[in-house]
Design an enzyme around this catalytic site. Structure first.
Site, PDB file in Angstrom:
ATOM      1  N   LYS A  85      58.163  31.717  21.981  1.00  0.00           N
ATOM      2  CA  LYS A  85      58.193  30.951  23.227  1.00  0.00           C
ATOM      3  C   LYS A  85      57.276  29.745  23.077  1.00  0.00           C
ATOM      4  CE  LYS A  85      57.647  32.045  28.206  1.00  0.00           C
ATOM      5  NZ  LYS A  85      57.361  33.177  29.121  1.00  0.00           N
ATOM      6  N   SER A 161      60.716  34.164  32.414  1.00  0.00           N
ATOM      7  CA  SER A 161      60.604  32.819  31.886  1.00  0.00           C
ATOM      8  C   SER A 161      60.794  32.733  30.379  1.00  0.00           C
ATOM      9  CB  SER A 161      59.237  32.236  32.247  1.00  0.00           C
ATOM     10  OG  SER A 161      58.170  32.961  31.645  1.00  0.00           O
ATOM     11  N   SER A 185      58.478  38.354  32.731  1.00  0.00           N
ATOM     12  CA  SER A 185      59.125  37.322  31.929  1.00  0.00           C
ATOM     13  C   SER A 185      59.586  37.756  30.549  1.00  0.00           C
ATOM     14  CB  SER A 185      58.199  36.107  31.801  1.00  0.00           C
ATOM     15  OG  SER A 185      58.080  35.459  33.042  1.00  0.00           O
TER      16      SER A 185
END
Length: 475
Positions: A85, A161, A185
């Site tokens: 990420k 996310s 997330s």
């Protein structure tokens, strides 16, 4: 081996490299080709690090000629491509955290600690991944980078996310990714993309070298397409910070407690309950059906388990999230408000206005809720709950019907994960197929603090029984 290398799991890749059945360079090249073939449609990656990855693969291949079997055994992810990420620091590129504002930041001078640990286990970083701006969202419909698409249905969201982290694994771009989980997330995209995800106990993994969201709630963890891969990655990530470092005040400085050797111990003798009440009321039939399949396979108790104060706990998590996020971004809210995504900006602004007394009260509620949950977990080894209220929704969906209630989608994809991360419990999200006609949906396996091993053991049982699988999307 007839299937392409990108379809293999990480454990198989590492074994093949160690056995000289394939080179690390060939694995990386295969992965990069898969990314080139698919990412224009998936939009999982924000940076592809081809030069870095191929150079590291070449060094691994050269070193294998002089290594011993013992050396190779110490590298359980030998030659395995992975991606992170884009809130993890990656040497040489700016840590964007999904934002426009951070594009002006200087490149990171070193990799984040967990990136370093995966590479120390032999893995090879190939890219950075799409996410919601500053990790505040559950859909990864990022206006700066573009929406991340669910590989199993490109018209639908990947979740967030850590949407890019889930989508990259599901698309066969890499077998392992790293994400973050503050309110869900990791578990939300794992659920919607049909992969395995682990949110460890709060404080288990150091967050050194990652862009913060909410320091009192942030967790980091892996996603993978098999339980064994998840366990191998998690074991490589474990361990305290270096002596004297202590740059992450939330790190528990706990020693490594390997889980991969325990995967075969099964679930016999485990006391397993199914969370009812709030967790059933806030799930559509497809989510409840997924839980029922898992419960039956694990021999869970039939009587639903109530988790006291869960709604108050979620409310506390919302308030703490908004307040801490508003404080973190206050200077940019003053100087560069137009550069935020509108939804993120408005929530950050609201958080900046929350009175300190409210935050203090929320933390007290959080404490009472944690004690109530501990009492429940004294009676059970694992608790089961849906990971998301529903399967993946079409991109652009603003609202959805949840058992007769019209709700905004973006905050409520985390309805069932937020109350668990609020009190730092370890959770493995496992993908179930068949509860929804065409899409996966996740189930949370929730354990007491520091008992990730129990959740992963149960996940391995479900995978072996064919209840939970993470197939690569056909695209």
């Amino acid at each position: 081996m007839t299937a392409p290398w990108w379809q293999q799991d990480a454990a198989g890749m590492a074994q093949a490299v160690a056995a000289r059945d394939v080179t690390a360079t060939a694995l990386v090249a295969d992965c990069l080709a898969r990314i080139a073939q698919t990412d224009a449609r998936v939009n999982a990656l924000t940076a592809v690090l081809s030069e870095r990855a191929l150079a590291r693969a070449a060094r691994i291949d050269a070193g294998l000629a002089h290594s011993t079997h013992a050396t190779q055994a110490a590298l359980p992810l030998l030659g395995v491509p992975f991606a992170v990420k884009n809130l993890f620091d990656v040497e040489g590129i700016a840590t964007l955290a999904g934002s426009k504002i951070e594009r002006g930041s200087a490149p990171a001078t070193a990799d984040g600690l967990l990136v370093q640990r995966l590479e120390a286990a032999g893995a090879i970083l190939v890219g950075a991944l799409n996410m919601d701006e500053y990790a505040y969202g559950f859909t990864t419909e990022n206006s700066h980078e573009g929406a991340c698409h669910n590989p199993h249905d490109l018209a639908r969201i990947a979740g967030g996310s850590s949407g890019g982290s889930g989508a990259a694994v599901a698309a066969g771009q890499v077998p392992i990714t790293l994400g973050s989980d503050t309110n869900g997330s990791i578990r939300v995209p794992a659920s919607l993309c049909g992969v395995f995800g682990l949110k460890p106990t709060f404080g288990r993994l150091p967050r050194t070298g990652s862009f913060p969201f909410i320091s009192s709630l942030d967790h980091l963890g892996p996603m993978a397409r098999s339980v064994r891969d998840l366990a191998l990655a998690y074991d490589a990530l474990q361990g305290p910070e270096a002596p004297g470092a202590h740059t992450d005040a939330g790190c528990a400085q706990r020693p490594v407690e390997p889980v991969a050797p325990t995967l075969g111990q099964g679930s016999a003798g485990l006391r397993i309950g199914v969370l009812g009440g709030y967790f059933a009321d806030n799930a559509l039939p497809e989510a409840r059906a997924a839980v029922a399949r898992v419960a039956q396979a694990l021999g869970a108790e039939a009587e639903p388990v109530e988790l006291p104060l869960v709604e108050a706990g979620r409310a506390a998590a919302f308030l703490i999230t908004n307040a801490e996020a508003g404080a973190l971004h206050l200077d940019n809210l003053r100087m560069r408000a137009a550069d935020f995504e509108p939804l993120s900006r408005d929530r950050f602004l609201a958080g900046a206005l929350i009175p300190a007394a409210w935050v203090a009260r929320a933390q007290r509620v959080r404490g009472r809720y944690a004690r109530a949950a501990a009492a429940v977990l004294a009676r059970y080894d694992l608790l089961l709950a849906p990971a998301t209220p529903c399967a993946a929704t079409p991109i652009g969906t603003e609202r959805f019907d949840l058992n007769g209630r019209d709700l905004p989608l973006r905050p409520n994809m985390g309805l069932l994960t937020q109350p668990i991360s609020c009190i730092g419990l370890p959770v493995c999200s496992v993908p179930v197929w068949g509860a929804h006609p065409n899409l996966p949906i996740g189930v949370q396996l929730i354990a007491a603090p520091w008992r990730e091993d129990l959740a992963l053991r149960a996940a391995a049982v479900l995978e072996a029984a064919g209840i939970c699988q993470a197939p690569v999307a056909s695209l």
